[in-house]
Scaffold this motif. Structure first.
Motif, mmCIF file in Angstrom:
data_model
loop_
_atom_site.group_PDB
_atom_site.id
_atom_site.type_symbol
_atom_site.label_atom_id
_atom_site.label_comp_id
_atom_site.label_asym_id
_atom_site.label_seq_id
_atom_site.Cartn_x
_atom_site.Cartn_y
_atom_site.Cartn_z
ATOM 1 N N ILE A 116 0.821 -1.214 0.000
ATOM 2 C CA ILE A 116 0.000 0.000 0.000
ATOM 3 C C ILE A 116 0.851 1.257 0.000
ATOM 4 C CG2 ILE A 116 -1.750 1.300 1.271
ATOM 5 C CD1 ILE A 116 -2.808 -1.211 -0.033
ATOM 6 N N PHE A 117 1.901 1.276 0.808
ATOM 7 C CA PHE A 117 2.645 2.527 1.024
ATOM 8 C C PHE A 117 4.088 2.496 0.509
ATOM 9 C CE2 PHE A 117 -0.333 2.047 4.660
ATOM 10 C CZ PHE A 117 -1.175 3.098 4.351
ATOM 11 N N GLY A 118 4.556 1.362 0.028
ATOM 12 C CA GLY A 118 5.987 1.243 -0.233
ATOM 13 C C GLY A 118 6.423 1.319 -1.668
ATOM 14 N N ARG A 119 5.523 1.645 -2.597
ATOM 15 C CA ARG A 119 5.877 1.646 -4.013
ATOM 16 C C ARG A 119 7.117 2.497 -4.288
ATOM 17 N NH1 ARG A 119 5.341 -1.002 -8.687
ATOM 18 N NH2 ARG A 119 3.066 -1.157 -8.568
ATOM 19 N N HIS A 120 7.173 3.690 -3.726
ATOM 20 C CA HIS A 120 8.283 4.613 -4.000
ATOM 21 C C HIS A 120 9.312 4.631 -2.865
ATOM 22 C CE1 HIS A 120 5.938 6.015 -7.376
ATOM 23 N NE2 HIS A 120 4.934 6.309 -6.589
ATOM 24 N N ARG A 121 9.205 3.660 -1.946
ATOM 25 C CA ARG A 121 10.120 3.632 -0.805
ATOM 26 C C ARG A 121 11.046 2.419 -0.806
ATOM 27 N NH1 ARG A 121 5.356 5.942 1.043
ATOM 28 N NH2 ARG A 121 5.626 7.870 2.256
ATOM 29 N N VAL A 122 10.757 1.447 -1.663
ATOM 30 C CA VAL A 122 11.602 0.262 -1.737
ATOM 31 C C VAL A 122 11.962 0.008 -3.192
ATOM 32 C CG1 VAL A 122 10.561 -0.781 0.327
ATOM 33 C CG2 VAL A 122 9.612 -1.303 -1.916
ATOM 34 N N ARG A 123 12.949 -0.842 -3.384
ATOM 35 C CA ARG A 123 13.358 -1.188 -4.746
ATOM 36 C C ARG A 123 12.271 -2.010 -5.440
ATOM 37 N NH1 ARG A 123 18.614 -0.159 -5.845
ATOM 38 N NH2 ARG A 123 19.966 0.370 -4.068
ATOM 39 N N PRO A 124 12.208 -1.938 -6.774
ATOM 40 C CA PRO A 124 11.164 -2.666 -7.508
ATOM 41 C C PRO A 124 11.147 -4.164 -7.211
ATOM 42 C CG PRO A 124 12.192 -1.051 -8.945
ATOM 43 C CD PRO A 124 12.989 -1.054 -7.672
ATOM 44 N N TRP A 125 12.337 -4.782 -7.086
ATOM 45 C CA TRP A 125 12.359 -6.222 -6.835
ATOM 46 C C TRP A 125 11.782 -6.550 -5.462
ATOM 47 C CZ3 TRP A 125 14.793 -8.229 -2.624
ATOM 48 C CH2 TRP A 125 15.792 -7.453 -2.015
ATOM 49 N N PHE A 126 12.028 -5.658 -4.482
ATOM 50 C CA PHE A 126 11.500 -5.906 -3.149
ATOM 51 C C PHE A 126 9.984 -5.679 -3.113
ATOM 52 C CE2 PHE A 126 10.495 -4.958 1.275
ATOM 53 C CZ PHE A 126 11.155 -5.997 1.925
ATOM 54 N N TYR A 127 9.532 -4.726 -3.911
ATOM 55 C CA TYR A 127 8.089 -4.504 -3.975
ATOM 56 C C TYR A 127 7.401 -5.725 -4.583
ATOM 57 C CZ TYR A 127 3.671 -2.072 -4.560
ATOM 58 O OH TYR A 127 2.353 -1.712 -4.468
ATOM 59 N N LEU A 128 7.977 -6.290 -5.635
ATOM 60 C CA LEU A 128 7.439 -7.513 -6.231
ATOM 61 C C LEU A 128 7.464 -8.650 -5.218
ATOM 62 C CD1 LEU A 128 6.457 -9.292 -8.567
ATOM 63 C CD2 LEU A 128 8.857 -9.534 -9.275
ATOM 64 N N LEU A 129 8.573 -8.762 -4.471
ATOM 65 C CA LEU A 129 8.660 -9.800 -3.442
ATOM 66 C C LEU A 129 7.566 -9.625 -2.398
ATOM 67 C CD1 LEU A 129 10.178 -12.191 -2.153
ATOM 68 C CD2 LEU A 129 11.631 -10.507 -0.970
ATOM 69 N N SER A 130 7.277 -8.392 -2.039
ATOM 70 C CA SER A 130 6.215 -8.131 -1.073
ATOM 71 C C SER A 130 4.868 -8.592 -1.606
ATOM 72 C CB SER A 130 6.161 -6.640 -0.734
ATOM 73 O OG SER A 130 7.377 -6.194 -0.166
ATOM 74 N N CYS A 131 4.614 -8.347 -2.878
ATOM 75 C CA CYS A 131 3.363 -8.803 -3.488
ATOM 76 C C CYS A 131 3.263 -10.325 -3.451
ATOM 77 C CB CYS A 131 3.256 -8.308 -4.926
ATOM 78 S SG CYS A 131 3.194 -6.507 -5.106
ATOM 79 N N ILE A 132 4.378 -10.976 -3.759
ATOM 80 C CA ILE A 132 4.387 -12.439 -3.746
ATOM 81 C C ILE A 132 4.152 -12.972 -2.340
ATOM 82 C CG2 ILE A 132 5.838 -14.473 -4.121
ATOM 83 C CD1 ILE A 132 7.202 -12.900 -6.399
ATOM 84 N N LEU A 133 4.755 -12.330 -1.337
ATOM 85 C CA LEU A 133 4.615 -12.793 0.044
ATOM 86 C C LEU A 133 3.205 -12.553 0.571
ATOM 87 C CD1 LEU A 133 8.050 -11.729 1.557
ATOM 88 C CD2 LEU A 133 7.274 -14.022 0.929
ATOM 89 N N VAL A 134 2.569 -11.476 0.157
ATOM 90 C CA VAL A 134 1.171 -11.269 0.546
ATOM 91 C C VAL A 134 0.300 -12.371 -0.065
ATOM 92 C CG1 VAL A 134 -0.838 -9.761 0.271
ATOM 93 C CG2 VAL A 134 1.354 -8.797 0.938
ATOM 94 N N ALA A 135 0.544 -12.686 -1.333
ATOM 95 C CA ALA A 135 -0.203 -13.770 -1.965
ATOM 96 C C ALA A 135 0.059 -15.096 -1.261
ATOM 97 C CB ALA A 135 0.168 -13.863 -3.448
#
Length: 460
Positions: A116-135
């Motif tokens: 929700i809040f981290g799109r511009h605060r973390v690296r793109p690969w980590f944001y993708l990892l976050s999406c995968i971990l939520v799933a």
């Protein structure tokens, strides 16, 4: 008095579960789809997938929140209305529900914030990892719930000591063969629920001739996925029927609408069961097919409900009709997915508007199928809470007053209705506002480029 309190408590738990399951059955699949969209967006650099991700993330946030809120109350009922169940099965169900909190919910809650809040605060690969971990978290949550419920359907790995179910083999409980049939069945149901919601939204935009590129991607991806998953879901549905046939014959007879033993057995396609007369009215059935469905042979003997004492029979009407609603929804989804996928591959979705209308109307099919499936499983399990060892009447809180059960029933239904209406209203509002709501549209080289608009900045 006890029967009244029992009935009211059962209605209350059925109502709260029915309200709650709507949201997880949507968010489990939506979380996975968001992870796929983010992955494709990073791999291709195509902004369409990013726009779709941002749009559906808003809907996911609302549905996720509604699921959390509606799930909290369910735990209270184990103490207020079903304390005997908690006392007897606590050594098994307590750890299983704790595993869900320590693994699934912790994973979801931690990385949901990043989504929700981290799109511009973390690296793109980590944001993708976050999406995968939520799933992964939503999937783990479904797994632990199904382990718990499957143990109640087919209890293994325990002994009874002083009226308490004490675990003796956690491996047998967690890796219960029934789990590995029912968990994929539930997971596929959630994916299909999401797929048809996505397809319905995309088809609606195509009918309105708005967001044509994004809408086409939604319909093609959703129906293409459904075209593969519906046959797989039918297969796991058959495996689920096999476990019911082997371990819960009374439930199987109720689902089939079979009153007396038959050899070979017929398959009742439709009827109106007459419980008092122990027969079916207006029956439409197929010879021999019942033996083939039940045992995989053409001449097997299939048992009927009259083989069981009346006190051990489940209510017939609900599982009988709920199963047929679930199967009917599956057949409609299969037809729409296959026809829609063929039309989409030919690039003629907007031309065949006759197809878009039924796709738009298909959004509740997944929810109806999931609810009908749970009614089949849970009502068909009666009169047992833990199959064969704990009756529902014995699981009720001792001395529970009917007026208390009635008061909490009215209160919970009122609260859940408000939550449900609010969630549906807000999600519908997001859909009406559209994919580019809150964004500045600029034109460059003949293409419309949506850009994030921050309130208070000047539009140019």
């Amino acid at each position: 008095m006890e029967a009244s309190a029992l009935l009211l408590s059962r209605i209350q738990f059925a109502a709260t579960v029915s309200f709650h399951i709507i949201f997880p059955s949507f968010t489990i699949g939506l979380a996975a789809w968001l992870a796929v969209l983010e992955g494709i967006s990073l791999a291709t650099g195509n902004r369409v997938y990013r726009q779709l991700f941002d749009f559906w993330l808003k809907i996911f946030a609302v549905a996720f929140g509604m699921g959390v809120v509606s799930g909290i109350v369910m735990a209270f009922q184990f103490g207020t209305n079903w304390s005997e169940l908690s006392r007897a099965s606590g050594p098994i169900q307590g750890p299983l529900l704790s595993y869900e909190s320590f693994t699934a919910f912790a994973l979801e809650a931690t990385f949901f914030g990043v989504m929700i809040f981290g799109r511009h605060r973390v690296r793109p690969w980590f944001y993708l990892l976050s999406c995968i971990l939520v799933a992964a978290g939503t999937t783990l949550s479904a797994f632990w719930i199904l382990v718990n419920n499957s143990w109640m359907q087919h209890p293994v790995g325990f002994v009874i000591q002083n009226g308490v179910f004490v675990p003796t083999d956690w491996a047998a409980i967690i890796f219960n063969g029934v789990v590995w049939v029912r968990f994929p069945h539930m997971l596929l149901g959630a994916y299909l629920t999401t797929a048809f919601c996505v397809a319905a939204v995309g088809a609606g935009y195509l009918l309105n001739r708005t967001y044509r590129v994004e809408a086409t991607v939604m319909v093609r991806m959703a129906l293409g996925l459904a075209a593969v998953l519906v046959p797989l879901q039918i297969f796991f549905g058959h495996l689920t029927g096999d476990y019911i046939h082997d371990y819960q014959p009374a439930k199987f007879a109720a689902v089939e609408g079979r009153w007396a033993d038959e050899q070979p057995a017929t398959e009742v396609i439709f009827a109106i069961p007459d419980v008092d007369g122990q027969r079916n009215r207006y029956e439409w059935k197929v010879p021999v097919l019942g033996s083939l469905v039940g045992s995989g042979t053409l001449d097997s003997k299939e048992v009927g409900l009259t083989d069981f004492p009346a006190s051990d029979r489940p209510p017939v009407l609900i599982p009988f009709f709920a199963f047929r609603i679930m199967a009917g929804c599956g057949m409609v989804m299969l037809a729409l997915a296959w026809i829609g996928s063929v039309v989409a591959r030919r690039g003629r979705l907007e031309v065949h508007r006759w197809l878009l209308w039924p796709v738009v109307c298909s959004f509740p099919l997944g929810f109806l199928a999931v609810l009908a499936g749970w009614f089949t499983a849970e009502v068909g399990r009666q009169p047992w809470t833990v199959w064969g060892v704990l009756r529902t009447a014995d699981a009720l809180t001792s001395g529970l007053a009917p007026h208390f059960a009635a008061t909490t029933l009215v209160m919970y239904v009122g609260i859940y209705t408000f939550i449900f209406c609010f969630g549906v209203y807000y999600i519908a509002r997001i859909v009406r506002r559209g994919i580019f709501a809150g964004k500045v549209l600029t034109v460059w080289d003949g293409h419309v480029i949506p850009q994030t608009f921050t309130p208070g900045t000047r539009r140019t």
